[in-house]
Scaffold this active site. Sequence first.
Site, PDB file in Angstrom:
ATOM      1  CE  LYS A 237     -38.727  13.591   5.126  1.00 10.51           C
ATOM      2  NZ  LYS A 237     -38.115  13.572   6.455  1.00 10.51           N
ATOM      3  NE  ARG A 311     -27.921  14.548   9.281  1.00 14.23           N
ATOM      4  CZ  ARG A 311     -28.474  14.192  10.642  1.00 14.23           C
ATOM      5  NH1 ARG A 311     -27.859  13.457  11.067  1.00 14.23           N
ATOM      6  NH2 ARG A 311     -29.529  14.403  10.876  1.00 14.23           N
TER       7      ARG A 311
END
Length: 458
Positions: A237, A311
């Site tokens: 990130k 996920r």
Amino acid sequence: MIVGVAQGKLNLLPIHILDLIPESVKQEFSGEAGQLKIVFVNSPLERIVLAGLGKKFNLEATRRILGKAISSLDKAVSKVGLYATGLEDYLEDLLVISLISNYQYSHKKNKQVKELTEIVIVADKEPSQDVFKRSAAVANGVVIARDLANAPSNLMTPKSLAAAAKKVAKEIAGLSCKIKGLPELTKENFGALLAVSQGSHQEPQLIEMSYKHPQAKRRIALVGKGVTFDSGGINIKPTPGMEEMKIDMAGGAVVVGVMAAIAQLDLPLEVIGIVPATENMPSGAAIKPSDIVRSRSGLTVEVANTDAEGRMILADGLDYAKEFKPDEIIDLATLTGAALVAFGHERAALVGNNKKLNQLMIDAGERSGEGVWQLPLDNDYRTHVKSEIADVKNLGEGRNAGVIAGAAFLEKFIPKDTPWAHLDIAGPAIKSKPRSYESRGGTGWGVRLLVEYLKSLN
Ligand code: BES
Ligand code: ZN
Ligand code: ZN
């Protein structure tokens, strides 16, 4: 004492209160929604906080002004009176709000304690002891979720999250907790969870909490994302905002908080809380974009982006939840920035496979003030997560429909006929500034929503 005043109705307060309020305040305070006025009085009450409730009663507006009133009290205040005449029906809810409004997360050496230890209710009928107990149970659940979410990743590793869940279970009757560590996860093929954790020095954990009422007719599985720090992994990130990713286990924190609350509330249900916990870190051992991993279910996952780790760990958590043959599955996750783009910090995104469950979640959201908004999931969207070389891809069509792509991925791990609701809480789980009864940072958002939903099943 905090006194809620309906617009234009100040003069209806009992005379012994009215007499303490100076004429000038009576002139200026209309009771308009959101208006707040602190009056220092020469009486044992010390101060009266007038809180405007507006023309038409609105529970959420009342919660917010109450939260504002409580958080405006100075730090020394430990005892507060609530003038709740006319609000008797909402007492439990308003007590929860009172108890969570002065929350503070701090590691300062000289932490200013600001804790309400006593709430005195003034109402037309004596509130039952039960109301205090029940509201304390829910508030405690919210505080647990906030504390866990706010703890930075060096203090809240997967192991410390597991230890915290164990501690909560130990302290509350009827709640139990089991942990799987690396050896069990390896043996039981939690391949997607292990893949995400392989770049970290911290051992992954699978937290399993259970609660079963003797009269339970329904079994519900709650699954929460427990990424204790999400650096993005090899798809690292950018610097701005990365520090916020200590919060990436907020879904898991909510599951722990809800389990604590419902056990104390003694709800006639069976509930299993599952939290796959891991860090997502870049290292020589980390998963890389294009890797293919085999999840616990046997389905293979193409890792198109290592930052779509939530996920993956949920895939194994949801697959594990199947073992309990739940009547329904609800998952909570700070899953996508797209949820934040769509709804800001105000609401969570809801995606589900069952009309009735979706509606019940929406209704519980309206009642609790923790609102959700539904997004669609159909075959057009399912194609977004198709992979050419694996059973499913952990990325959709780039920035398009990010929330739905996340849900489409998760759906692969849900049994077809099991009602399922996915809550993407990336927005409301964290607030950059405090708002009324919500603290800055981790909000514990979802505890009140889920408790409200689970209560409604009785
Ligand atoms: N934990 C993040 C999502 C997030 C973003 C939570 C902002 C809270 C605030 C998640 O793991 C993530 O990185 N998602 C990616 C998914 C993408 C790579 C498909 C995202 O949203 O960019
Ligand atoms: Zn991520
Ligand atoms: Zn994440």
